[in-house]
Design a protein around this motif. Sequence first.
Motif, PDB file in Angstrom:
ATOM      1  N   UNK A  43     -13.488  -1.858   8.005  1.00  0.00           N
ATOM      2  CA  UNK A  43     -14.017  -2.526   6.809  1.00  0.00           C
ATOM      3  C   UNK A  43     -12.926  -2.967   5.829  1.00  0.00           C
ATOM      4  N   UNK A  44     -11.660  -2.773   6.208  1.00  0.00           N
ATOM      5  CA  UNK A  44     -10.599  -3.289   5.352  1.00  0.00           C
ATOM      6  C   UNK A  44      -9.483  -2.324   5.048  1.00  0.00           C
ATOM      7  N   UNK A  45      -9.682  -1.013   5.311  1.00  0.00           N
ATOM      8  CA  UNK A  45      -8.636  -0.034   4.996  1.00  0.00           C
ATOM      9  C   UNK A  45      -7.466  -0.108   5.962  1.00  0.00           C
ATOM     10  N   UNK A  46      -7.580  -0.883   7.008  1.00  0.00           N
ATOM     11  CA  UNK A  46      -6.522  -0.970   8.002  1.00  0.00           C
ATOM     12  C   UNK A  46      -5.260  -1.628   7.458  1.00  0.00           C
ATOM     13  N   UNK A  47      -5.397  -2.393   6.401  1.00  0.00           N
ATOM     14  CA  UNK A  47      -4.242  -3.080   5.836  1.00  0.00           C
ATOM     15  C   UNK A  47      -3.262  -2.125   5.179  1.00  0.00           C
ATOM     16  N   UNK A  48      -3.764  -0.981   4.726  1.00  0.00           N
ATOM     17  CA  UNK A  48      -2.896   0.021   4.089  1.00  0.00           C
ATOM     18  C   UNK A  48      -2.325   0.913   5.181  1.00  0.00           C
ATOM     19  N   UNK A  49      -0.993   0.883   5.357  1.00  0.00           N
ATOM     20  CA  UNK A  49      -0.363   1.634   6.441  1.00  0.00           C
ATOM     21  C   UNK A  49      -0.612   3.136   6.324  1.00  0.00           C
ATOM     22  N   UNK A  50      -0.495   3.685   5.088  1.00  0.00           N
ATOM     23  CA  UNK A  50      -0.684   5.130   4.903  1.00  0.00           C
ATOM     24  C   UNK A  50      -2.119   5.550   5.217  1.00  0.00           C
ATOM     25  N   UNK A  51      -3.062   4.757   4.718  1.00  0.00           N
ATOM     26  CA  UNK A  51      -4.473   5.071   4.963  1.00  0.00           C
ATOM     27  C   UNK A  51      -4.793   4.935   6.453  1.00  0.00           C
ATOM     28  N   UNK A  73      -2.830   5.267   9.112  1.00  0.00           N
ATOM     29  CA  UNK A  73      -2.289   6.366   9.921  1.00  0.00           C
ATOM     30  C   UNK A  73      -3.059   7.666   9.679  1.00  0.00           C
ATOM     31  N   UNK A  74      -3.364   7.948   8.392  1.00  0.00           N
ATOM     32  CA  UNK A  74      -4.071   9.183   8.070  1.00  0.00           C
ATOM     33  C   UNK A  74      -5.473   9.206   8.686  1.00  0.00           C
ATOM     34  N   UNK A  75      -6.177   8.096   8.592  1.00  0.00           N
ATOM     35  CA  UNK A  75      -7.537   8.033   9.124  1.00  0.00           C
ATOM     36  C   UNK A  75      -7.548   8.088  10.653  1.00  0.00           C
ATOM     37  N   UNK A  76      -6.558   7.434  11.274  1.00  0.00           N
ATOM     38  CA  UNK A  76      -6.491   7.473  12.733  1.00  0.00           C
ATOM     39  C   UNK A  76      -6.191   8.883  13.238  1.00  0.00           C
ATOM     40  N   UNK A  77      -5.332   9.587  12.511  1.00  0.00           N
ATOM     41  CA  UNK A  77      -5.041  10.975  12.895  1.00  0.00           C
ATOM     42  C   UNK A  77      -6.288  11.855  12.766  1.00  0.00           C
ATOM     43  N   UNK A  78      -7.050  11.655  11.681  1.00  0.00           N
ATOM     44  CA  UNK A  78      -8.269  12.446  11.499  1.00  0.00           C
ATOM     45  C   UNK A  78      -9.298  12.120  12.576  1.00  0.00           C
ATOM     46  N   UNK A  79      -9.435  10.836  12.910  1.00  0.00           N
ATOM     47  CA  UNK A  79     -10.354  10.447  13.972  1.00  0.00           C
ATOM     48  C   UNK A  79      -9.917  11.046  15.311  1.00  0.00           C
TER      49      UNK A  79
END
Length: 364
Positions: A147-155, A157-163
């Motif tokens: 939905x758009x958070x992919x543009x932020x590198x920090x967000x 990486x953090x979200x992908x790690x949690x997933x």
Amino acid sequence: MSLSPRFIAFILAFLISAITTAFLAFVDGANVSMLFVAAIAAFLSSFFLVLYAVDILVFREVNKMYRTIHKLKMRDFNMTPRKKLIQESNPMKTINDEIFVYVTKKQKEIDELKKLELFRREFLADVSHEFKTPIFAAQGFIHTLLDGAMEDDNVRERFLRKAANNLDSLDVLVKDLLVLSQMETGDIKMNMTRIDIRRMTINIFSRLENVASQRNVSLRVKPEDLDAVWVMADQDRMEQVMLNLIENAIKYGNENGKVIVHFSETKKHVEISVRDNGPGIPQEHLNRIFERFYRVDKSRSKERGGTGLGLAIVKHIINAHDTKIAVLSKPDKGTTFSFKLEKALIDQQPEKETPDPAKSAVNS
């Protein structure tokens, strides 16, 4: 005292004959020959009449019961043969006892089916919940990125790690379910070898050193003067058992507590016990802790990880070693899990190994 139809007929016929003869004795002109013939005739006619009446009254109903019973599954009904039943002293009591045993057996089966149905509903609810949590979490993180958070590198990486962590948890859960299913169906065979379970325990202590240090829990082996404890067991599966029991003792025991693994040798067996000095397990939960997904305290269990299948897998592994696991727990005194393994002789050779389709499964 049980009376057969023939005995009853004999007694009644004798009484009828005696009474008839006694009355005829007072009749004028009655001689001994007449009295004898009357007695014999009265006895024989009464005997066969009473015997026939008793047989009709008894076995007509018995035959009705047999016709009803034959409509049931005869392999479930241990019915006395009819010819043998006729020779019984009290056939009605015999058949009544057999029907009572049959009804009692069926009632037990019904009660067991009700328990299994309740267990099935609880299991479906539990497994649905266990699957839902990591799936929904990973789904939420991925959709947030899309939905758009992919543009932020920090967000990103953090979200992908949690997933990824949630999907890893789901993978562990599926593997544990697979292992448990294979054990219940007998697909997993134990590769019995001669192993030093004391050395295995020391190695597990090293692996769990960080977990123990976080809660300041001391890990000890008793007796301390033992050099080795040799048993016959499946090395990988027994390591899975010991890792699960020791890790649970660390996680659910008291902080600043202790976990003791005790070995007690007899002539043929070695008893292994894993003991902590934690809060213990309430008595009402002891009979269910080996059930799949059963948690004494769901909130604490979730906080400290695990799939809820660890003890269920432990029980099946121990059973596959032809032994049983026991648990003893007292409030505020701690909990002890114990089981026995066959003692390995010095010259005992390991059995030939057979392939295990689930050796790579991760224990909870």
